[in-house]
Structures are given as C-alpha cells and as structure tokens.
Design a protein around this motif. Structure first.
Motif, PDB file in Angstrom:
ATOM      1  N   LEU A 130       0.829  -1.206   0.000  1.00  0.00           N
ATOM      2  CA  LEU A 130       0.000   0.000   0.000  1.00  0.00           C
ATOM      3  C   LEU A 130       0.862   1.253   0.000  1.00  0.00           C
ATOM      4  CD1 LEU A 130      -2.906   1.074   0.152  1.00  0.00           C
ATOM      5  CD2 LEU A 130      -2.732   0.995   2.639  1.00  0.00           C
ATOM      6  N   SER A 131       1.921   1.219   0.805  1.00  0.00           N
ATOM      7  CA  SER A 131       2.830   2.366   0.844  1.00  0.00           C
ATOM      8  C   SER A 131       3.479   2.605  -0.522  1.00  0.00           C
ATOM      9  CB  SER A 131       3.904   2.124   1.904  1.00  0.00           C
ATOM     10  OG  SER A 131       4.858   3.160   1.910  1.00  0.00           O
ATOM     11  N   GLN A 132       3.878   1.521  -1.173  1.00  0.00           N
ATOM     12  CA  GLN A 132       4.501   1.663  -2.495  1.00  0.00           C
ATOM     13  C   GLN A 132       3.506   2.192  -3.531  1.00  0.00           C
ATOM     14  OE1 GLN A 132       6.110  -2.222  -3.295  1.00  0.00           O
ATOM     15  NE2 GLN A 132       7.942  -1.888  -2.064  1.00  0.00           N
ATOM     16  N   GLU A 133       2.254   1.726  -3.436  1.00  0.00           N
ATOM     17  CA  GLU A 133       1.240   2.198  -4.380  1.00  0.00           C
ATOM     18  C   GLU A 133       0.912   3.671  -4.135  1.00  0.00           C
ATOM     19  OE1 GLU A 133      -0.354  -0.382  -7.015  1.00  0.00           O
ATOM     20  OE2 GLU A 133       1.751  -0.142  -6.484  1.00  0.00           O
ATOM     21  N   TYR A 134       0.890   4.079  -2.854  1.00  0.00           N
ATOM     22  CA  TYR A 134       0.691   5.500  -2.562  1.00  0.00           C
ATOM     23  C   TYR A 134       1.837   6.324  -3.153  1.00  0.00           C
ATOM     24  CZ  TYR A 134      -3.333   5.469   0.639  1.00  0.00           C
ATOM     25  OH  TYR A 134      -4.594   5.391   1.169  1.00  0.00           O
ATOM     26  N   GLN A 164      -4.365  14.956  -0.537  1.00  0.00           N
ATOM     27  CA  GLN A 164      -5.134  13.937   0.162  1.00  0.00           C
ATOM     28  C   GLN A 164      -4.816  12.579  -0.446  1.00  0.00           C
ATOM     29  OE1 GLN A 164      -6.731  13.986   2.814  1.00  0.00           O
ATOM     30  NE2 GLN A 164      -8.125  15.697   3.086  1.00  0.00           N
ATOM     31  N   GLN A 165      -4.815  11.540   0.390  1.00  0.00           N
ATOM     32  CA  GLN A 165      -4.669  10.181  -0.115  1.00  0.00           C
ATOM     33  C   GLN A 165      -5.566   9.258   0.703  1.00  0.00           C
ATOM     34  OE1 GLN A 165      -0.373   9.605   0.370  1.00  0.00           O
ATOM     35  NE2 GLN A 165      -0.733   8.388   2.207  1.00  0.00           N
ATOM     36  N   PHE A 166      -6.190   8.296   0.015  1.00  0.00           N
ATOM     37  CA  PHE A 166      -7.139   7.416   0.684  1.00  0.00           C
ATOM     38  C   PHE A 166      -7.414   6.213  -0.210  1.00  0.00           C
ATOM     39  CE2 PHE A 166      -9.237  10.911  -1.530  1.00  0.00           C
ATOM     40  CZ  PHE A 166     -10.083  10.250  -2.415  1.00  0.00           C
ATOM     41  N   VAL A 205      -6.097   6.184  -3.996  1.00  0.00           N
ATOM     42  CA  VAL A 205      -6.276   7.498  -4.625  1.00  0.00           C
ATOM     43  C   VAL A 205      -5.347   8.525  -3.974  1.00  0.00           C
ATOM     44  CG1 VAL A 205      -7.931   9.292  -5.254  1.00  0.00           C
ATOM     45  CG2 VAL A 205      -8.703   6.914  -4.996  1.00  0.00           C
ATOM     46  N   VAL A 206      -4.692   9.323  -4.814  1.00  0.00           N
ATOM     47  CA  VAL A 206      -3.918  10.479  -4.355  1.00  0.00           C
ATOM     48  C   VAL A 206      -4.385  11.702  -5.144  1.00  0.00           C
ATOM     49  CG1 VAL A 206      -1.639  11.567  -4.250  1.00  0.00           C
ATOM     50  CG2 VAL A 206      -1.894   9.152  -3.667  1.00  0.00           C
ATOM     51  N   ILE A 207      -4.702  12.775  -4.418  1.00  0.00           N
ATOM     52  CA  ILE A 207      -5.131  14.035  -5.043  1.00  0.00           C
ATOM     53  C   ILE A 207      -4.209  15.134  -4.527  1.00  0.00           C
ATOM     54  CG2 ILE A 207      -7.081  15.548  -5.551  1.00  0.00           C
ATOM     55  CD1 ILE A 207      -8.954  13.452  -4.460  1.00  0.00           C
ATOM     56  N   MET A 208      -3.826  16.041  -5.419  1.00  0.00           N
ATOM     57  CA  MET A 208      -2.910  17.112  -5.020  1.00  0.00           C
ATOM     58  C   MET A 208      -3.222  18.361  -5.843  1.00  0.00           C
ATOM     59  SD  MET A 208       1.286  17.060  -5.172  1.00  0.00           S
ATOM     60  CE  MET A 208       1.312  15.477  -4.355  1.00  0.00           C
ATOM     61  N   ALA A 261      -5.375  21.115 -10.275  1.00  0.00           N
ATOM     62  CA  ALA A 261      -5.217  20.018  -9.318  1.00  0.00           C
ATOM     63  C   ALA A 261      -5.225  18.727 -10.123  1.00  0.00           C
ATOM     64  CB  ALA A 261      -6.333  20.021  -8.274  1.00  0.00           C
ATOM     65  N   ALA A 262      -4.631  17.680  -9.569  1.00  0.00           N
ATOM     66  CA  ALA A 262      -4.520  16.417 -10.306  1.00  0.00           C
ATOM     67  C   ALA A 262      -4.883  15.250  -9.389  1.00  0.00           C
ATOM     68  CB  ALA A 262      -3.105  16.238 -10.852  1.00  0.00           C
ATOM     69  N   LEU A 263      -5.266  14.161 -10.047  1.00  0.00           N
ATOM     70  CA  LEU A 263      -5.690  12.954  -9.329  1.00  0.00           C
ATOM     71  C   LEU A 263      -5.124  11.731 -10.034  1.00  0.00           C
ATOM     72  CD1 LEU A 263      -9.237  12.071  -8.032  1.00  0.00           C
ATOM     73  CD2 LEU A 263      -8.136  10.552  -9.672  1.00  0.00           C
ATOM     74  N   ALA A 264      -4.683  10.756  -9.233  1.00  0.00           N
ATOM     75  CA  ALA A 264      -4.265   9.457  -9.761  1.00  0.00           C
ATOM     76  C   ALA A 264      -4.869   8.381  -8.866  1.00  0.00           C
ATOM     77  CB  ALA A 264      -2.749   9.336  -9.800  1.00  0.00           C
TER      78      ALA A 264
END
Length: 533
Positions: free
Chosen positions: A36-40, A209-211, A218-221, A230-233
């Motif tokens: 999970l940490s690596q995917e974040y 934000q990440q969740f 999901v990571v949003i910045m 702003a971007a989302l992946a």
C-alpha cells in the motif's frame, strides 16, 4: 499423563501454532502495508508528474501570449505574424498552435490562414492577467476530430494546448485513473479511466489527500504554482490484493519452519545485541573509532569549501566497520551520546588548526536526535568552537529528519545551536518526515539532498523529479542546498544549472584522513590568497 505435563504440552502446542501461523499473518499484514505504501508513492509520483506537465503548459501558454502581445507584425495575419506564431509553436514543448483572434474567431494560426475562421464557442473561464480559459475545445479542421484542446486567449491571440498531454504518461496499466480538475469548482479538465466524481471534493482546502475508496488507491494534489490546477491518480486495489493472496499461499506451507527459524533468530539477535553493545563499549575504551573527512565542493567554482566528518571503526584485527552497522545499535542501547562525544573530541583534535588557518573552511558533524537533549554534547560543541577559534558559520551539525517528530523541542534546541554560531542542516532530506510547514518553523540553514534522489537524476526512476521539488522548496525558504553522492559530471551539471550551491561525492574526492584533507585543501581552497601551510 499427569495434569502438569498435559498443561505443558498444551502450552507447547499453542506456542508452536502461534509461532507457525504468526509469522505468516504478520508477513501478510506487512506485505499489504508495504504494498500500500509503495502504491501511494507510485500514485503520488504520477500526480506530481501530471501537475508538473500542467503547470508547464500554463506557463508556456501565458508566455506565448505575452510574446505575441509585445510583437509588432503590421496587419493582422501578416506573414511576419504567421512566422512568429509558427516559431513559438515549435519552440514551446506544450503548445500545439497559436492563433489571431477577432470576435471569438481564430482568423489565422500557426497552421496558416483559415478560409473559415475557427470558432471559440466553449464557455470562457476568466483567469489572471485578463486571460480567458476554454476547456474541451474541438476544431473541425483537426485531422483527429476526437482531440480536445485547452485554449488560453487574450483580446487578440489564442494559444492551443492538447488536453491529453498532462495525463499522457505513456502508461497502459489496466484500470488506472488519471485526471486534472479546477479545485475551486471541481470541474474536470481531462480524465482517463473511470473517474469517481465523489473523490474530487475530498481534497477540500488541503494541499494533498490520499485514501482508499471504491476499490482504488487514490492520491489528489493541488498545484502550488497554478491556482486553477489540481490532479488525481487512482490505482486499482485489485492488483495489490492479488499480490497479497499469492504471497500468502506461498508462505502457508513454510509456516512451521518460519516459526522455528524466528525463534532461533530472536535468540541469536538477542545474543548479538548484547555482544555488539559490549563491543562498542570496549571499542570506546580502546580508541578504535576514528574520523575520515569528505570534502564539500562549491558547484559553481569547483573549489573546496569544507568537509563532513565521517565516523569509522577499526577493529583489533584491522577490519573497518561502517557506521550503518553499529550506529542503530548504539542508539537503541543508549551509547550514541558517548560515540557523538568521541566524534566531537576527534574533530577538535583533527580540525582545529585547519579551521583557524582557513576562515572560509566549514566543518560538518553528524548528530542524532538524542544528542540535542544532552548538555554535555552542547558543551563539547562550544569547546570545539573556542579551541578552534571558529568564526560563526564555520561549524555545522547535521541532524536527521527524525528530529521533526517533535518539532517544538527540536526548534528550541536548533535555535540554541544557531545562537552559538553553529549552523544546522537536515541530513538525507526527502527520506523522512520533512514538509514545507516543518521547515518554515525549524529555520534551518541547510538541506542535504539524499544520494537516492541524486542517483535518480536523468533516469526513468519515479524519484527523478524529487530533486526539482526539493530545490524549489529550498529556494522558497532561502535555504542552502548540499547534494550528497554526486558521482557523475552529468549529475553535477544538472545540480549546478538548477542553483544547488554545494556538493560532495566520489566525483570530487573520497573520504580521507585529516592530514590529507589539510594538504589538499591548501591546493583546492576557495580563496587562493590564503597562505599555504
């Protein structure tokens, strides 16, 4: 069978079961957490790349409008105007075309004069500098009718940039979701994959934000440069779950063996820990620790400006042990203060004459988080300053990012050091806990870019852009940067071009004894007018 024996047998069986299954369950849990940490981290790298591309596109579009507005081309759509637009279209990486606008119509562009003007019929969004932004604009003359553009326009000119380029990362991961949007309104600018609209509001007023939600990581910045970006992946959780399941199937057959090995390992580590602690104490008594010094180089001139003291342990048989092997044990056993005291003592013996001879020479020493609490360490640092007659800023201590776990206490100790003329650096920056808000409170003098990020320069690694973010952060706060582990001229050129002040690494020199450092510093000193020894 006696009751006590049966009870002991039950306890043994339970213990065996726990030791057999426990390592498997723990490994599965750790595998999931690590995955999970690596995917974040992967999603964060994707978002940062999207924001970088989007910000660059906006900057180039604005620059193109300013250049065209400042030009003098005679009549509208003159040959000179067309030539200039074509030139800018080729020069700007993220600009597809430029055009001349009258009454919401593009009369001509870098593609030539248009018999039928191109209509700008999309809704205009006001931006800074009296510009207008239009999203999802399509043109009939485009060979690809499905392609959409972002259009930034002024009263006379328009700049076209493909909407897809920000998220066109050349990745084909199944289920991957990428998007850019306007954080103030939540309006999606461009997206790829099955974007869940409910994710966007979760950014709120936060920078990032990440969740995990709806089967996605999901990571949003939001961009720190462009207010409207702003971007989302989002990466599917399914791939992570499949990895964990496969991992669990492999581990179950060896659960019992793992339990036995774990028991033996714990006993072995316990004995080793006691042995290592005793060896460190004995090494301190025998004076087996010594220092070597790695030069710190001014990137602009190539001259030496100082050196970092690096600890080594020469055992009785002549074997050299590196600090990575024994420092963690020293910290755990409470011996780190004695080691740090020995380092300062050795540095005082080795470097006092060099500090007095060269007022521009800077000596850098490593401290642990616990050392900041020790009054005797502070006293030794002050003694080093007095014995060497050090000028303010000649001595610097390097602290790991662990000190930021307690920022209030750390800041008080840091200010005490600085009041005594000792500079403070954050070592291995980017690998720990630092953020812009922490650094604003700390008021440190220097950041040392970890070699991990220096090695990634000009590579395909996900960390290859982290250096630029660190440089931008340091520039914002007015903090000096030192790059560690510089080994190639290409790395040095990149760092120099981006404003990094100092560097150290094998490209310049390997760690050396104090006497050799003194001899070479006389040759490579920053100030050639200083008398030679």
């Amino acid at each position: 069978m006696p009751i006590r024996r049966r009870t002991a047998l039950r306890i043994t069986l339970i213990a065996a079961l726990v030791m057999a299954v426990g390592p498997v369950l723990l490994a599965v849990f750790l595998a999931r957490e690590q995955g999970l940490s690596q995917e974040y981290a992967r999603a964060t790298a994707l978002v940062q790349e999207i924001i970088y591309r989007s910000d660059r596109a906006v900057a180039q579009m604005q620059e193109s409008l300013e250049i065209m507005a400042a030009g003098s081309f005679g009549s509208a759509c003159s040959d000179a105007m067309l030539a200039r637009m074509q030139q800018l279209g080729l020069a700007m990486e993220y600009v597809d075309a430029l055009g001349y606008v009258e009454n919401e119509r593009i009369l001509c562009s870098s593609m030539g004069r248009h018999a039928e003007p191109l209509l700008l019929d999309a809704t205009a969004i006001p931006t800074v500098n009296d510009h207008e932004l239009r999203l999802d604009v399509r043109f009939d003359i485009d060979p690809d009718p499905s392609r959409v553009f972002n259009v930034l326009s002024s009263d006379r000119y328009a700049v076209l940039a493909s909407s897809e380029q920000a998220i066109d990362l050349g990745m084909v991961d199944q289920g991957l979701v990428l998007a850019t949007f306007i954080p103030q309104s939540g309006q999606v600018r461009i997206s790829r994959g099955e974007l869940n609209p409910a994710w966007i509001p979760r950014l709120g007023e936060q920078r990032q934000q990440q969740f995990v939600d709806d089967g996605y990581i999901v990571v949003i910045m939001r961009s720190s440069q462009v207010q409207m970006t702003a971007a989302l992946a989002a990466i599917p959780v399914a791939s992570l779950n499949q990895q964990v399941r496969e991992f669990m199937v492999l581990l179950l057959p060896v659960g019992l063996l793992a339990g036995v090995v774990l028991t033996m390992l714990v006993l072995s580590l316990a004995r080793q820990r006691l042995s290592m602690t005793a060896e460190i104490r004995l090494a301190l008594k025998r004076n087996e620790f010594f220092l070597v010094y790695q030069p710190i180089v001014d990137l602009a001139s190539g001259h030496w400006v100082g050196a970092e003291a690096l600890l080594r342990w020469r055992r009785q048989d002549g074997e050299i042990t590196m600090p990575d092997t024994f420092i963690p044990m020293a910290e755990q056993s409470g011996l780190i203060g004695l080691i740090t005291a020995r380092v300062i003592e050795l540095a005082t013996q080795d470097m006092s004459a060099l500090i007095r001879r060269y007022p521009q020479f800077r000596l850098s020493l490593n401290l642990s988080a616990n050392d900041l609490q020790a009054q005797e360490i502070m006293a030794q640092l002050r003694r080093l300053s007095l014995v060497s007659a050090a000028q303010p800023r000649q001595i610097m201590v390097e602290l790991t990012e662990r000190i930021l776990l307690n920022p209030e206490q750390a800041n008080s100790n840091i200010q005490t050091l600085r009041q005594h003329g000792i500079q403070v650096a954050i070592d291995d920056f980017g690998t720990g806990y630092s953020s812009l808000s922490y650094l604003e409170k700390m008021q440190v003098d220097c950041l040392k870019i970890d070699r991990l990020f220096v090695e990634a320069i000009d590579t395909e690694a996900a960390t290859n852009r982290v250096v630029l973010h660190i440089i931008d952060m340091a520039r914002t706060l007015g903090i000096t940067l030192v790059a560690e582990g510089v080994e190639t001229a290409a790395q040095a050129d990149f760092l120099r071009q981006h404003g990094v002040a100092w560097a150290q690494g094998w490209l310049y020199a390997r760690p050396m004894a104090a006497q050799q450092l003194g001899q070479l510093f006389a040759v490579n000193a920053y100030d050639a007018t200083v008398p030679r020894p």
